[in-house]
Design a protein around this motif. Sequence first.
Motif, PDB file in Angstrom:
ATOM      1  N   ILE A  70       0.854  -1.185   0.000  1.00  0.00           N
ATOM      2  CA  ILE A  70       0.000   0.000   0.000  1.00  0.00           C
ATOM      3  C   ILE A  70       0.889   1.234   0.000  1.00  0.00           C
ATOM      4  N   SER A  71       0.471   2.232  -0.747  1.00  0.00           N
ATOM      5  CA  SER A  71       1.213   3.495  -0.788  1.00  0.00           C
ATOM      6  C   SER A  71       0.236   4.627  -1.008  1.00  0.00           C
ATOM      7  N   ARG A  72       0.700   5.838  -0.822  1.00  0.00           N
ATOM      8  CA  ARG A  72      -0.163   7.004  -1.025  1.00  0.00           C
ATOM      9  C   ARG A  72       0.644   8.145  -1.598  1.00  0.00           C
ATOM     10  N   ASP A  73      -0.046   9.004  -2.312  1.00  0.00           N
ATOM     11  CA  ASP A  73       0.537  10.224  -2.843  1.00  0.00           C
ATOM     12  C   ASP A  73      -0.355  11.363  -2.374  1.00  0.00           C
ATOM     13  N   ASN A  74       0.066  12.037  -1.339  1.00  0.00           N
ATOM     14  CA  ASN A  74      -0.766  13.097  -0.763  1.00  0.00           C
ATOM     15  C   ASN A  74      -0.918  14.281  -1.700  1.00  0.00           C
ATOM     16  N   SER A  75       0.009  14.440  -2.643  1.00  0.00           N
ATOM     17  CA  SER A  75      -0.112  15.531  -3.607  1.00  0.00           C
ATOM     18  C   SER A  75      -1.208  15.247  -4.634  1.00  0.00           C
ATOM     19  N   LYS A  76      -1.557  13.961  -4.762  1.00  0.00           N
ATOM     20  CA  LYS A  76      -2.595  13.563  -5.722  1.00  0.00           C
ATOM     21  C   LYS A  76      -3.858  13.073  -5.029  1.00  0.00           C
ATOM     22  N   ASN A  77      -3.877  13.127  -3.702  1.00  0.00           N
ATOM     23  CA  ASN A  77      -5.047  12.659  -2.940  1.00  0.00           C
ATOM     24  C   ASN A  77      -5.432  11.233  -3.335  1.00  0.00           C
ATOM     25  N   THR A  78      -4.435  10.385  -3.463  1.00  0.00           N
ATOM     26  CA  THR A  78      -4.671   9.038  -3.961  1.00  0.00           C
ATOM     27  C   THR A  78      -3.910   8.020  -3.122  1.00  0.00           C
ATOM     28  N   VAL A  79      -4.567   6.900  -2.872  1.00  0.00           N
ATOM     29  CA  VAL A  79      -3.930   5.757  -2.216  1.00  0.00           C
ATOM     30  C   VAL A  79      -3.994   4.576  -3.174  1.00  0.00           C
ATOM     31  N   TYR A  80      -2.949   3.767  -3.120  1.00  0.00           N
ATOM     32  CA  TYR A  80      -2.809   2.650  -4.053  1.00  0.00           C
ATOM     33  C   TYR A  80      -2.701   1.329  -3.298  1.00  0.00           C
ATOM     34  N   LEU A  81      -3.140   0.271  -3.951  1.00  0.00           N
ATOM     35  CA  LEU A  81      -2.922  -1.070  -3.429  1.00  0.00           C
ATOM     36  C   LEU A  81      -2.328  -1.902  -4.562  1.00  0.00           C
ATOM     37  N   GLN A  82      -1.061  -2.216  -4.437  1.00  0.00           N
ATOM     38  CA  GLN A  82      -0.390  -3.066  -5.404  1.00  0.00           C
ATOM     39  C   GLN A  82      -0.551  -4.509  -4.956  1.00  0.00           C
ATOM     40  N   MET A  83      -1.179  -5.307  -5.791  1.00  0.00           N
ATOM     41  CA  MET A  83      -1.476  -6.694  -5.454  1.00  0.00           C
ATOM     42  C   MET A  83      -0.686  -7.602  -6.398  1.00  0.00           C
ATOM     43  N   ASN A  84       0.223  -8.360  -5.833  1.00  0.00           N
ATOM     44  CA  ASN A  84       1.061  -9.275  -6.607  1.00  0.00           C
ATOM     45  C   ASN A  84       0.729 -10.716  -6.263  1.00  0.00           C
ATOM     46  N   SER A  85       1.113 -11.607  -7.150  1.00  0.00           N
ATOM     47  CA  SER A  85       0.914 -13.050  -6.918  1.00  0.00           C
ATOM     48  C   SER A  85      -0.520 -13.342  -6.483  1.00  0.00           C
ATOM     49  N   LEU A  86      -1.455 -12.836  -7.233  1.00  0.00           N
ATOM     50  CA  LEU A  86      -2.858 -12.973  -6.852  1.00  0.00           C
ATOM     51  C   LEU A  86      -3.296 -14.433  -6.849  1.00  0.00           C
ATOM     52  N   LYS A  87      -4.182 -14.729  -5.916  1.00  0.00           N
ATOM     53  CA  LYS A  87      -4.701 -16.076  -5.736  1.00  0.00           C
ATOM     54  C   LYS A  87      -6.228 -16.029  -5.862  1.00  0.00           C
ATOM     55  N   PRO A  88      -6.858 -17.165  -6.150  1.00  0.00           N
ATOM     56  CA  PRO A  88      -8.336 -17.180  -6.219  1.00  0.00           C
ATOM     57  C   PRO A  88      -8.983 -16.681  -4.924  1.00  0.00           C
ATOM     58  N   GLU A  89      -8.358 -16.935  -3.795  1.00  0.00           N
ATOM     59  CA  GLU A  89      -8.930 -16.485  -2.523  1.00  0.00           C
ATOM     60  C   GLU A  89      -8.836 -14.974  -2.329  1.00  0.00           C
ATOM     61  N   ASP A  90      -8.173 -14.278  -3.233  1.00  0.00           N
ATOM     62  CA  ASP A  90      -8.171 -12.815  -3.191  1.00  0.00           C
ATOM     63  C   ASP A  90      -9.400 -12.223  -3.883  1.00  0.00           C
ATOM     64  N   THR A  91     -10.198 -13.083  -4.494  1.00  0.00           N
ATOM     65  CA  THR A  91     -11.409 -12.619  -5.169  1.00  0.00           C
ATOM     66  C   THR A  91     -12.351 -11.953  -4.169  1.00  0.00           C
ATOM     67  N   ALA A  92     -12.709 -10.704  -4.455  1.00  0.00           N
ATOM     68  CA  ALA A  92     -13.534  -9.929  -3.534  1.00  0.00           C
ATOM     69  C   ALA A  92     -13.824  -8.573  -4.159  1.00  0.00           C
ATOM     70  N   VAL A  93     -14.748  -7.862  -3.533  1.00  0.00           N
ATOM     71  CA  VAL A  93     -14.900  -6.439  -3.811  1.00  0.00           C
ATOM     72  C   VAL A  93     -13.955  -5.706  -2.867  1.00  0.00           C
ATOM     73  N   TYR A  94     -13.162  -4.831  -3.417  1.00  0.00           N
ATOM     74  CA  TYR A  94     -12.171  -4.085  -2.634  1.00  0.00           C
ATOM     75  C   TYR A  94     -12.655  -2.651  -2.436  1.00  0.00           C
ATOM     76  N   PHE A  95     -12.620  -2.233  -1.175  1.00  0.00           N
ATOM     77  CA  PHE A  95     -13.078  -0.909  -0.798  1.00  0.00           C
ATOM     78  C   PHE A  95     -11.924  -0.113  -0.190  1.00  0.00           C
ATOM     79  N   CYS A  96     -11.844   1.156  -0.525  1.00  0.00           N
ATOM     80  CA  CYS A  96     -10.943   2.012   0.235  1.00  0.00           C
ATOM     81  C   CYS A  96     -11.770   2.804   1.238  1.00  0.00           C
ATOM     82  N   ALA A  97     -11.105   3.206   2.300  1.00  0.00           N
ATOM     83  CA  ALA A  97     -11.791   3.902   3.379  1.00  0.00           C
ATOM     84  C   ALA A  97     -10.840   4.875   4.049  1.00  0.00           C
TER      85      ALA A  97
END
Length: 126
Positions: A70-97
């Motif tokens: 996870i990372s953020r760029d406060n100058s862009k008001n944006t947060v990121y989630l880099q997901m690597n080596s994805l697995k079937p159990e990662d299947t979901a709706v992803y929410f930021c909060a």
Amino acid sequence: QVQLVESGGGSVQTGVSLRLSCAASGLTFSHYAMGWFRQAPGKEREFAAGINWSGGRTLFADSVKGRFNISRDNSKNTVYLQMNSLKPEDTAVYFCAADDFRSNIVRTRLGVYLHWGQGTQVTVSS
């Protein structure tokens, strides 16, 4: 009016990577810790990753540790989630909060997060 808008989800195969983005507006972004949560079909929403207001502290669920970042760029008001080596159990709706908590602590409890996005679907097939 606070808005959190996620993007970057999709349908992928096992082992590939995706990067989710969450663009925030209507709030002083640098005053908020940010979290990524996910909800699989038939399951409760769970904490996946979080980052404090400055980006200096991160926290991950055991299920994603070592694969997600996870990372953020406060100058862009944006947060990121880099997901690597994805697995079937990662299947979901992803929410930021957004958590109005300016400290070095990243909180994992859903109830403390004040603002939520609408979610983006991630589907991982084997």
